[in-house]
Design an enzyme around this catalytic site. Structure first.
Site, mmCIF file in Angstrom:
data_model
loop_
_atom_site.group_PDB
_atom_site.id
_atom_site.type_symbol
_atom_site.label_atom_id
_atom_site.label_comp_id
_atom_site.label_asym_id
_atom_site.label_seq_id
_atom_site.Cartn_x
_atom_site.Cartn_y
_atom_site.Cartn_z
ATOM 1 N N ARG A 27 0.969 -0.831 -0.749
ATOM 2 C CA ARG A 27 -0.544 -0.167 -0.087
ATOM 3 C C ARG A 27 0.516 1.138 0.029
ATOM 4 O O ARG A 27 0.452 2.151 -0.206
ATOM 5 C CB ARG A 27 -1.176 0.349 1.676
ATOM 6 N N LYS A 589 0.708 -0.616 -4.601
ATOM 7 C CA LYS A 589 0.287 -1.899 -4.952
ATOM 8 C C LYS A 589 -1.226 -1.461 -4.986
ATOM 9 O O LYS A 589 -2.154 -1.885 -5.768
ATOM 10 C CB LYS A 589 1.227 -3.344 -4.448
HETATM 11 O O1 M6R Z 1 -5.707 -3.389 -7.121
HETATM 12 P P1 M6R Z 1 -6.685 -2.849 -8.954
HETATM 13 O O2 M6R Z 1 -6.186 -4.340 -10.018
HETATM 14 O O3 M6R Z 1 -7.801 -2.418 -8.583
HETATM 15 O O4 M6R Z 1 -5.748 -2.114 -9.150
HETATM 16 C C1 M6R Z 1 -5.731 -1.002 -9.983
HETATM 17 C C2 M6R Z 1 -4.359 -0.712 -10.995
HETATM 18 O O5 M6R Z 1 -3.887 0.348 -9.865
HETATM 19 C C3 M6R Z 1 -2.898 -1.850 -10.641
HETATM 20 O O6 M6R Z 1 -3.531 -2.816 -12.159
HETATM 21 C C4 M6R Z 1 -1.998 -0.746 -11.707
HETATM 22 O O7 M6R Z 1 -2.310 -0.211 -12.714
HETATM 23 C C5 M6R Z 1 -0.681 -1.726 -11.502
HETATM 24 N N1 M6R Z 1 0.197 -0.850 -10.971
HETATM 25 C C6 M6R Z 1 -0.241 -2.106 -12.928
HETATM 26 O O8 M6R Z 1 0.546 -2.605 -12.804
#
Ligand code: M6R
Length: 594
Positions: A27, A589
């Protein structure tokens, strides 16, 4: 957007808290800190850096709070790191979220000396103000909460008591034997207890080591069920891999299987938790797929699948933009929200918008018990296990599996799928094909020739266009190389101007209905002296700078295969550039701010 934890019991608080915030670093990992109470006072240690950079073991006591930060208000420095204290250092607080009226509140706190630029510090001074005026700490806490606008998950420590509150940011409690735990999600707590309470919006609580109470902001007692979580908590370890990202890429044969296991029976797809009847699903006229980042890219693949296989009109929306369109939704729409974490603030806001307009909302998430999983009408878990690398990899492929299953399921209901058995058998062959590719490929060698480029272009068509977007996102987020993904045919409408001998162009070009057309697009790149790295099922052509050969599968399953080389390419390039692959700069993340 931070991770918070707290402990009260008989054990050494600092070691438990160190473990909790280490698990919460997904986080944010700009800075971190812990405060514990012992011998009548609170001791605090905090600094910029990751949890592993700081030794908290000198903090004594059996009660404490902890924080790992992702900066939103105020730069990354010692002062802005949490916990924050009142002027007399009698109370300390950790906060996750954004207080929108922080500046306004700061102005009414005359006489308080602020040490940070954070919105969070305002909260502790506000509580102090009420306490100085004669309120108990609990009354002061509640009065303060009522003044806060925005989102918060808060833990306050005062003597041998913890005060917790949640609005807009997640917070869970673990109820142990003569001990209580608090964290931003349940995973770090489940090592200690499986008895979990998910605080709801507007809840606040007071925790003692052997008791707790949860109230709403009118100080009325609210009954929150203790859930016994029996899900597998994977050991968070890299095993023999150098990085979590590489481990997670290599886990994909297993995680892909886990996404379809138990969901295919007698050549039919079945889902346990959709909670929407087949009669209702048959009447669905339109699907709206919503997500952010990599989950949004999975949604674009889903758009191709639902139109192609289920013959249902589908839109794919950025969660962050969705509600600002004042979207037109009716009861014939099915909204599907994709998220790895299940905690993404933009996706949560989109769900609220869709639900307020009466839409049925399904969540496809990895985070068990996450906020999104609890707010949707029905859901499908990815069962991919914890994904620790900030760059999403295995959860992307698991999303694709579930979307594929759902498209076959809806297509079967609508009568648009003629041979589900064949389609489902093909899916079950994918893990072995990916294992074979992972064992034998030339990607590390390719990466060593291109790792020092400044820009890169990713091209794909049809089902592989979203993989071009995903490849570009992976490269930029972990290697800091500027990269763009485009539908290959769009290149001639602008981006072609960028191509010269220094521009690597990664083209995802498996054989299929558009193969001849994408070969023409490649010729356009070669004519401008661009370097062509082609990812294809047909490794025989000459004239490319690099060929990465992948196994051939049906076009609608190809993204599951073609994403693996783009994941590996970005991994090896980032590693060669000396980047912190698992924790790239400026990122977290789970993005819990809008
Ligand atoms: O947890 P989520 O799938 O909702 O998160 C969405 C994006 O923040 C996430 O996919 C982000 O783009 C990643 N760092 C990509 O690798």
């Amino acid at each position: 957007m931070c991770g918070i934890g707290a402990y009260i019991g008989d054990k050494d608080a600092s070691s438990i808290l160190t473990s909790i915030i280490r698990d919460l670093e997904y986080r944010g990992y700009d800075s971190c800190g812990i405060a514990t109470y012992s011998d009548g006072k609170i001791n605090c240690k905090k600094d910029i850096g990751k949890v592993s950079d700081i030794d908290f073991s000198s903090l004594k006591g059996n009660v404490g709070i902890a924080h790992t930060r992702w900066a939103t208000h105020g730069i990354v420095n010692f002062e802005n790191s949490h916990p924050h204290s009142d002027c007399d250092k009698k109370m300390y607080l950790v906060h996750n979220g954004i207080i929108e009226n922080a500046d306004e509140l700061r102005n009414i706190l005359a006489g308080h000396e602020f040490t940070s630029k954070t919105d969070s510090e305002v909260i502790i001074h506000l509580i102090e103000d009420f306490v100085n005026a004669g309120d108990t700490v609990e009354d002061a806490f509640v009065k303060c909460l009522k003044l806060l606008e925005g989102a918060y998950a808060i833990v306050l420590i005062h003597e041998e008591k913890l005060y917790v509150a949640r609005k807009g940011s997640p917070l869970v409690l673990g109820v142990g034997n003569n001990e209580m735990f608090v964290a931003s999600d349940s995973v770090p707590i489940q090592k200690y207890t499986r008895n979990i309470i998910f605080l709801e919006e507007g809840d606040y609580g007071v925790l003692w080591k052997d008791n707790y109470k949860i109230n709403n902001l009118d100080s009325v007692d609210v009954d929150r069920e203790i859930k016994i979580l029996n899900n597998n908590i994977d050991e968070i370890s890299k095993g023999s891999f150098e990085h979590f990202m590489l481990k997670e890429i290599y886990e994909q044969p297993k995680t892909i299987e886990r996404a379809f296991l138990g969901r295919i029976s007698d050549d039919k797809v079945k889902f346990g938790g959709l909670n929407i009847s087949e009669d209702v699903l048959k009447k669905i006229k339109r699907i709206i797929l919503i997500g952010c980042g990599t989950s949004w890219h999975a949604g674009i693949v889903g758009g191709y699948l639902f139109e192609d296989i289920s013959k249902i009109q589908t839109k794919v929306e950025y969660a962050s933009e969705f509600r600002y369109k004042n979207p037109v939704i009716d009861e014939n729409d099915l909204v599907i929200v994709l998220s790895q974490s299940g905690e993404t603030a933009d996706s949560i806001a989109a769900i609220k918008e869709a639900k307020s307009k009466g839409a049925k909302v399904i969540g496809i998430v990895n985070g068990v018990g996450s906020t999104i999983s609890r707010m949707v009408d029905g859901g499908i878990y990815l069962h991919a296990g914890s994904e620790i690398g900030v760059a999403s990899t295995k959860t992307f492929s698991s999303h694709l599996v579930v979307l594929y299953l759902l498209s076959v399921y809806l297509g079967s209901l609508k009568g648009t799928v003629r041979d589900p058995a064949k389609m489902l058998n093909e899916l079950q062959e994918i893990p072995a094909l990916i294992s074979g590719f992972l064992e034998n490929n030339n990607i590390e060698g390719v990466s060593s020739k291109y790792f020092d480029c400044d820009n890169a272009l990713y091209l794909g068509r049809d089902y592989n266009f979203p993989i071009a977007l995903e490849g570009a996102l992976k490269l930029k987020e972990i290697s800091y190389i500027h990269a763009e993904g485009y539908p290959a045919a769009e290149m001639k409408h602008g981006p072609i101007a960028l191509i010269d001998k220094n521009m690597p162009v990664i083209v995802i070009a498996p054989e299929g209905r558009l193969y001849p057309k994408i070969m023409s697009n490649i010729s356009e790149v070669k004519s401008r002296k661009g370097k062509v790295i082609v990812i294809t099922t047909n490794g025989l052509e000459d004239g490319f700078d690099e060929v990465i050969k992948i196994p051939k599968v049906s076009e609608y399953l190809m993204p599951l295969i073609s994403v693996v080389p783009v994941q590996l390419l970005s991994y090896y390039i980032a590693k060669k550039r000396g980047c912190d692959v698992d924790r790239p700069r400026n990122l977290a993340k789970s993005v819990t701010v809008e």
